[in-house]
Design a protein around this motif. Structure first.
Motif, PDB file in Angstrom:
ATOM      1  N   ALA A   1      -5.738  -4.516   8.084  1.00  0.00           N
ATOM      2  CA  ALA A   1      -6.752  -3.686   7.440  1.00  0.00           C
ATOM      3  C   ALA A   1      -6.633  -2.229   7.853  1.00  0.00           C
ATOM      4  CB  ALA A   1      -8.145  -4.215   7.775  1.00  0.00           C
ATOM      5  N   LEU A   2      -6.189  -1.982   9.085  1.00  0.00           N
ATOM      6  CA  LEU A   2      -6.130  -0.616   9.593  1.00  0.00           C
ATOM      7  C   LEU A   2      -4.799   0.073   9.323  1.00  0.00           C
ATOM      8  CD1 LEU A   2      -8.026  -1.245  12.919  1.00  0.00           C
ATOM      9  CD2 LEU A   2      -8.812   0.166  11.025  1.00  0.00           C
ATOM     10  N   LEU A   3      -3.833  -0.650   8.809  1.00  0.00           N
ATOM     11  CA  LEU A   3      -2.525  -0.052   8.495  1.00  0.00           C
ATOM     12  C   LEU A   3      -2.659   1.124   7.541  1.00  0.00           C
ATOM     13  CD1 LEU A   3       0.052  -2.943   7.959  1.00  0.00           C
ATOM     14  CD2 LEU A   3       0.235  -1.047   9.580  1.00  0.00           C
ATOM     15  N   THR A   4      -3.622   1.027   6.638  1.00  0.00           N
ATOM     16  CA  THR A   4      -3.758   2.044   5.592  1.00  0.00           C
ATOM     17  C   THR A   4      -4.699   3.177   5.983  1.00  0.00           C
ATOM     18  OG1 THR A   4      -5.544   0.770   4.579  1.00  0.00           O
ATOM     19  CG2 THR A   4      -3.304   0.328   3.800  1.00  0.00           C
TER      20      THR A   4
ATOM     21  N   ALA B   1       9.445   1.851   7.993  1.00  0.00           N
ATOM     22  CA  ALA B   1       9.529   2.268   9.395  1.00  0.00           C
ATOM     23  C   ALA B   1       8.168   2.706   9.926  1.00  0.00           C
ATOM     24  CB  ALA B   1      10.548   3.391   9.553  1.00  0.00           C
ATOM     25  N   GLU B   2       7.449   3.482   9.114  1.00  0.00           N
ATOM     26  CA  GLU B   2       6.126   3.939   9.548  1.00  0.00           C
ATOM     27  C   GLU B   2       5.157   2.772   9.659  1.00  0.00           C
ATOM     28  OE1 GLU B   2       2.447   6.774   8.002  1.00  0.00           O
ATOM     29  OE2 GLU B   2       4.404   6.878   7.001  1.00  0.00           O
ATOM     30  N   GLY B   3       5.240   1.836   8.708  1.00  0.00           N
ATOM     31  CA  GLY B   3       4.370   0.668   8.735  1.00  0.00           C
ATOM     32  C   GLY B   3       4.596  -0.181   9.970  1.00  0.00           C
ATOM     33  N   GLN B   4       5.877  -0.364  10.339  1.00  0.00           N
ATOM     34  CA  GLN B   4       6.186  -1.160  11.528  1.00  0.00           C
ATOM     35  C   GLN B   4       5.704  -0.463  12.796  1.00  0.00           C
ATOM     36  OE1 GLN B   4       9.709  -3.462  11.595  1.00  0.00           O
ATOM     37  NE2 GLN B   4      10.197  -2.982  13.727  1.00  0.00           N
TER      38      GLN B   4
ATOM     39  N   TYR C   1       0.813  -1.211   0.000  1.00  0.00           N
ATOM     40  CA  TYR C   1       0.000   0.000   0.000  1.00  0.00           C
ATOM     41  C   TYR C   1       0.850   1.266   0.000  1.00  0.00           C
ATOM     42  CZ  TYR C   1      -4.358  -2.546   0.692  1.00  0.00           C
ATOM     43  OH  TYR C   1      -5.449  -3.361   0.528  1.00  0.00           O
ATOM     44  N   GLY C   2       2.167   1.124  -0.197  1.00  0.00           N
ATOM     45  CA  GLY C   2       3.024   2.295  -0.301  1.00  0.00           C
ATOM     46  C   GLY C   2       3.345   2.967   1.010  1.00  0.00           C
ATOM     47  N   VAL C   3       3.136   2.283   2.130  1.00  0.00           N
ATOM     48  CA  VAL C   3       3.482   2.839   3.440  1.00  0.00           C
ATOM     49  C   VAL C   3       4.966   2.571   3.703  1.00  0.00           C
ATOM     50  CG1 VAL C   3       3.018   2.773   5.920  1.00  0.00           C
ATOM     51  CG2 VAL C   3       1.146   2.409   4.283  1.00  0.00           C
ATOM     52  N   PRO C   4       5.763   3.589   4.037  1.00  0.00           N
ATOM     53  CA  PRO C   4       7.183   3.366   4.319  1.00  0.00           C
ATOM     54  C   PRO C   4       7.383   2.308   5.397  1.00  0.00           C
ATOM     55  CG  PRO C   4       6.716   5.711   4.179  1.00  0.00           C
ATOM     56  CD  PRO C   4       5.393   5.012   4.132  1.00  0.00           C
TER      57      PRO C   4
ATOM     58  N   LEU D   1     -13.213   3.620   4.712  1.00  0.00           N
ATOM     59  CA  LEU D   1     -14.284   2.638   4.877  1.00  0.00           C
ATOM     60  C   LEU D   1     -13.665   1.292   5.215  1.00  0.00           C
ATOM     61  CD1 LEU D   1     -17.257   1.719   4.654  1.00  0.00           C
ATOM     62  CD2 LEU D   1     -16.845   1.308   2.220  1.00  0.00           C
ATOM     63  N   LEU D   2     -14.051   0.730   6.355  1.00  0.00           N
ATOM     64  CA  LEU D   2     -13.562  -0.574   6.794  1.00  0.00           C
ATOM     65  C   LEU D   2     -14.692  -1.579   6.654  1.00  0.00           C
ATOM     66  CD1 LEU D   2     -11.326  -2.279   8.094  1.00  0.00           C
ATOM     67  CD2 LEU D   2     -12.176  -1.536  10.337  1.00  0.00           C
TER      68      LEU D   2
END
Length: 285
Positions: free
Chosen positions: A180-183, A140-143, A135-138, A187-188
């Motif tokens: 699911a909430l990482l991004t 470090a930020e994703g972790q 999903y293009g999340v860096p 709408l979930l």
């Protein structure tokens, strides 16, 4: 970041979806009987899983879709998730058409299902880092985000490094919620997210859903077999039966409409009243 106006989070108008399956059910053996194809074709039947469904969900609401197995609720969620294409009707997510603007819709949503798939040999954290990169999340930020969500769900950092195949069903489902909430979806979509979980894990997931709605304004579409869960979480619920919406309102209004003598009716009583079906028997089927 995609800017959202006051357009409804979900807009459905006369949405229908039909499948073709063998008369004995979708798990039948392949039809190898002799005879011409037009004779064999008569052994298959059309099943309208979703029938002329119309509903509107405003931004920030937790909306429940409740029904027994085979009622069409999971098909409706898959249509919203762009995993299926409606045969008829209009379905828009924040004003984006799920058929013509599929990729724009996918940027706004994420989904948790009862049968969430993982790389079972990898750890929870490795699965979440992989999802973040998709999903293009860096990294470090994703972790960081993954650890925060897992901690809020009562999932320890030590367990986050254990292969998924060695974790319990409840722990794996918490990882699915975290993914699911990482991004930070607008709408979930939660398709029976707590089915099979122990009471503590179920409560952890429910608390977090309420927190995400309260703190981030996330819209949630929830399907569930758990009437108590739906009563606790949902601002409004829709009863779906044989692919049709048969009642839609707040849990309080639906329960208040049930004739009773003493004691407050439950949401299960309301389901029986509006559909004429016994919930426990239907679920057991």
């Amino acid at each position: 970041m995609i800017e959202l106006d006051q357009t409804p989070a979900v807009f459905c108008e006369a949405v229908s979806k039909t499948f073709v399956e063998s008369e004995g059910g979708e798990n039948d053996e392949p039809d190898t009987a002799p005879g011409p194809w037009w004779s064999r074709a008569r052994r298959r039947r059309r099943v309208e899983a979703v029938r002329d469904v119309s509903l509107e969900v405003p931004k920030g609401e937790i909306f429940g879709v409740l029904g027994p197995n085979g009622s069409g609720k999971s098909t409706l969620i898959r249509l919203m998730a762009t995993l299926l294409v409606p045969d008829r009707g209009t379905l828009r997510i924040f004003g984006r058409d799920v058929t013509r603007e599929r990729m724009e819709v996918r940027r706004l949503i994420n989904r948790v299902s009862v049968d969430a798939a993982f790389f079972k040999k990898l750890s929870a954290m490795e699965n979440l880092r992989y999802a973040a990169r998709l999903y293009g999340v860096p990294v470090a930020e994703g972790q960081r985000r993954a650890l925060e969500i897992l901690d809020r769900l009562g999932f320890s950092s030590r367990k986050a490094r254990v292969p998924l195949e060695n974790l319990s069903r409840g722990q794996q489902q918490k990882v699915a919620v975290a993914r699911a909430l990482l991004t930070s979806p607008a709408l979930l979509l939660m398709d029976e997210p707590t089915t099979g979980l122990d009471p503590r894990s179920k409560n952890d997931v429910q608390d977090f859903v309420l927190e995400v709605q309260r703190d981030h304004g996330t819209t949630v579409i929830l399907t569930s077999h758990d009437m108590a869960e739906s009563d606790r979480l949902c601002n409004r619920v829709a009863f779906i039966d044989n692919g049709r919406i048969v009642a839609l309102d707040t849990p309080q209004v639906l329960k208040a409409g049930v004739p009773h003598q003493g004691g407050e009716p439950s949401l299960e009583d309301a389901f029986f009243y509006y559909t004429g079906r016994d919930w426990k028997e239907e679920v057991a089927d």
